[in-house]
Write an enzyme that holds these catalytic residues in place. Structure first.
Site, PDB file in Angstrom:
ATOM      1  N   LYS A  53       0.050   0.747   2.932  1.00 62.43           N
ATOM      2  CA  LYS A  53       0.895   0.075   1.818  1.00 62.43           C
ATOM      3  C   LYS A  53       2.316   1.187   3.091  1.00 62.43           C
ATOM      4  O   LYS A  53       3.353   0.132   3.398  1.00 62.43           O
ATOM      5  CB  LYS A  53       1.098   0.748  -0.091  1.00 62.43           C
ATOM      6  CG  LYS A  53       0.497  -0.482  -0.056  1.00 62.43           C
ATOM      7  CD  LYS A  53      -0.120   0.086  -1.387  1.00 62.43           C
ATOM      8  CE  LYS A  53      -1.323  -0.947  -1.824  1.00 62.43           C
ATOM      9  NZ  LYS A  53      -1.655  -0.488  -3.209  1.00 62.43           N
ATOM     10  N   GLN A  97      -0.570   4.086  -7.745  1.00 59.47           N
ATOM     11  CA  GLN A  97      -1.594   3.157  -7.473  1.00 59.47           C
ATOM     12  C   GLN A  97      -2.389   3.585  -7.759  1.00 59.47           C
ATOM     13  O   GLN A  97      -3.051   5.011  -8.704  1.00 59.47           O
ATOM     14  CB  GLN A  97      -2.322   4.361  -6.032  1.00 59.47           C
ATOM     15  CG  GLN A  97      -3.284   4.043  -5.526  1.00 59.47           C
ATOM     16  CD  GLN A  97      -2.872   1.771  -5.227  1.00 59.47           C
ATOM     17  OE1 GLN A  97      -2.639   2.108  -3.814  1.00 59.47           O
ATOM     18  NE2 GLN A  97      -4.186   1.283  -4.964  1.00 59.47           N
ATOM     19  N   ASP A 120       4.498  -4.062  -7.845  1.00 60.22           N
ATOM     20  CA  ASP A 120       3.677  -4.910  -8.761  1.00 60.22           C
ATOM     21  C   ASP A 120       2.914  -5.941  -9.352  1.00 60.22           C
ATOM     22  O   ASP A 120       2.280  -6.277  -9.347  1.00 60.22           O
ATOM     23  CB  ASP A 120       2.837  -3.649  -8.540  1.00 60.22           C
ATOM     24  CG  ASP A 120       1.262  -2.795  -7.670  1.00 60.22           C
ATOM     25  OD1 ASP A 120       0.854  -3.755  -6.999  1.00 60.22           O
ATOM     26  OD2 ASP A 120       1.150  -2.062  -8.228  1.00 60.22           O
TER      27      ASP A 120
END
Ligand code: NAD
Length: 303
Positions: A53, A97, A120
């Protein structure tokens, strides 16, 4: 019949060229888009994902703000980090994460992320927006799958779509997105009796179960489009999906490879969502279209 390959690497590369232009446009207005990536602990797999990322940010010209926190970080400490990032003007997207260590309540953490930085798409507000069909930040993996499907030129409206896997991050949001596009969607999971009975009817088969070779040719309708989301590491180190690629490609009309299909798209859609967040903040960009999430990116045909 040998299926045509849906090339996620090529589509990603095409999108990233456009992203660099959008970054340049933002920069001309004094904005550098930025993504904060929060990792708690030292899981090797998570470190790889986080590194990917950060590299994607660099590749597209975004700033990244990695937050590496030790495994024994308390929930309160993590929530404080998120609150600081929520307030930080330079940060347009916040990604935590997953999975988090067991002593931290994942839902509480995801709900703490500011809705307009939830790139996200896991905050309940964004999940709910997906249900009613106008999400700002669609979850990255199904969003990437949707764009891969677009490259085939098939209108999904009215098609039989079967999704194998019902997780919150892939299967369920994927079903909602395709339902919004008026596909007829069936969702299968580990308790589904006679999987083949469902998959054999699929015009579009999307597999996200995490089981190597779950889908052999006998489960696939001739001419179907097959999207393999699975990523499995075999004992010999090879990475494979959930679909028996060699057999199924002789039956399908289109198929995604693993690696090189859905994987590259997931991280690319994270960049898309972060750019969209930065553009929204200053009131530019395509905004939300009639069917919600696909207004910012029009289908790209790489074939
Ligand atoms: P998960 O474990 O949360 O969910 C798996 C789902 O598959 C569940 O709904 C389960 O019921 C179903 N399932 C499991 N075995 C099955 C079987 N034998 N038959 C039918 N259904 C079955 O997994 P997830 O997080 O959704 O990930 C699924 C796969 O996709 C994994 O391989 C993961 O690594 C991969 N993944 C890839 C990307 C990407 O960017 N390509 C992103 C996310 C996940």
């Amino acid at each position: 019949m040998t299926a045509k390959i849906i090339d996620g690497k090529a589509l990603s590369a095409t999108l990233r060229v456009r992203f660099r232009q959008r970054v340049a446009d933002l920069s001309g207005r004094g904005v550098q888009p930025g993504l904060a990536v929060v990792l708690v602990g030292d899981s090797a797999a998570s470190q790889v994902y986080v590194r990917n990322k950060i590299n994607a940010c660099r590749d597209c010209g975004l700033a990244s703000y990695p937050q590496f926190l030790p495994m024994d970080t308390s929930e309160k400490e993590l929530l404080d980090v998120i609150e600081r990032l929520n307030q930080d003007e330079n940060v347009h997207g916040i990604l935590v994460q997953l999975p988090l260590p067991k002593h931290i309540d994942m839902r509480r953490v995801l709900e703490a992320i500011a809705v307009d930085k939830d790139v996200d798409g896991f905050h309940l507000y964004n999940v709910g927006s997906l249900v009613v069909g106008n999400s700002i930040f669609p979850p990255c993996t199904p969003y990437g799958v949707q764009l891969l499907l677009d490259t085939t030129g098939l209108d999904v409206s009215g098609q039989n779509v079967v999704i194998v896997g019902a997780s919150n991050i892939v299967g369920k949001p994927m079903a909602l997105m395709l339902l919004q596009r008026e596909a007829t969607v069936t969702v299968c999971h580990v308790k589904t009796r006679d999987l083949a009975q469902h998959t054999i009817l699929a015009d579009i088969l999307i597999v996200a179960a995490g089981v190597p070779n779950l889908i052999g040719a006998q489960l696939v309708k001739r001419g179907a489009i097959v999207i393999d989301v699975g990523i499995n590491r075999l004992p010999d180190g090879r990475i494979v999906g959930d679909v028996d690629f060699e057999a199924v490609k002789e039956r399908a009309s289109w198929i995604t490879p693993v690696p090189g299909g859905v994987g590259p798209m997931t991280v690319t859609m994270l960049i898309e969502n972060t750019l969209r967040s930065a553009e929204r903040r200053i009131g530019i960009g395509p905004g939300i279209g009639a069917d919600g999430w696909d207004a910012a990116i029009q289908p790209v045909n790489t074939n």
